[in-house]
Design an enzyme around this catalytic site. Structure first.
Site, PDB file in Angstrom:
ATOM      1  N   CYS A  87       0.835  -1.207   0.000  1.00 11.81           N
ATOM      2  CA  CYS A  87       0.000   0.000   0.000  1.00 11.81           C
ATOM      3  C   CYS A  87       0.873   1.263   0.000  1.00 11.81           C
ATOM      4  O   CYS A  87       1.572   1.547   0.976  1.00 11.81           O
ATOM      5  CB  CYS A  87      -0.905  -0.046   1.230  1.00 11.81           C
ATOM      6  SG  CYS A  87      -1.762   1.478   1.592  1.00 11.81           S
ATOM      7  N   CYS A 135       0.049   3.824   2.724  1.00  4.89           N
ATOM      8  CA  CYS A 135       0.509   3.306   4.024  1.00  4.89           C
ATOM      9  C   CYS A 135       1.975   3.661   4.243  1.00  4.89           C
ATOM     10  O   CYS A 135       2.379   4.018   5.352  1.00  4.89           O
ATOM     11  CB  CYS A 135       0.328   1.791   4.095  1.00  4.89           C
ATOM     12  SG  CYS A 135      -1.384   1.244   4.001  1.00  4.89           S
TER      13      CYS A 135
END
Length: 177
Positions: free
Chosen positions: A100, A103
């Protein structure tokens, strides 16, 4: 609250343990029982193991407890209840995955917050790929999602790679003044 002292632990020639407590102005020695007389090696927590250049049989254990307190720790399904639900401090949990991009963008922000609020909150990250049951239990549909817990209850969630000020403001709601 971060620890004020750092420990350097080394084994003695007779199998005992010696701790050197390093603080700003003093050095003390603390002799602990030997491993053979009841102290289990697992009773010591240490983050790194180094061997002395002069004597390869004498390991040095360096406890980095101060650094561990202000870092984001990993939480899993097996450690969830003890780390998050049973925590006396408010808890911030970042739900993330290694693939991600957002993230990865928010991770340094979470690290900074862990340092700034060390001792006031506990910061954890949960890999949703490794612990899907916890993510499902809390209805995590997109990552990054940051959940805030107090007294074992989910209080608030913040979804997406938000600015540090947004997370700080949310933390302030749950930190004891």
């Amino acid at each position: 609250m971060a620890l004020e002292n750092c420990l350097q632990v080394s084994t003695t020639r007779v199998g005992g343990v010696q701790c050197h407590i390093h603080s700003f102005s003093s050095k003390e020695k603390l002799n602990l029982p030997t491993f053979n007389k009841g102290l289990k090696k697992s009773a010591l927590s240490y983050s790194s193991l180094r061997y002395s250049k002069t004597n390869s049989r004498k390991p040095l254990f360096v406890c980095k407890a101060r650094e561990a307190l202000d870092q984001v720790q990993v939480v899993t399904e097996s450690t969830w209840n003890n780390s998050v639900i049973a925590s006396e401090n408010p808890v911030l949990v970042e739900f993330w995955a290694p693939w991600c991009g957002p993230c990865r963008m928010i991770a340094p922000v979470i690290d900074e917050l862990a340092k700034e609020y060390s001792g006031k909150i506990n910061c954890y990250k949960l890999n949703t790929d490794d612990s899907p049951n916890i993510a499902t239990q809390y209805g995590i549909r997109s990552i990054p999602t940051v959940l805030f817990f107090k007294n074992g209850e989910k209080k608030e969630s913040v979804i997406g790679a938000v600015p540090k000020s947004t997370l700080s403001a949310t933390i302030e709601k749950y930190v004891e003044q």
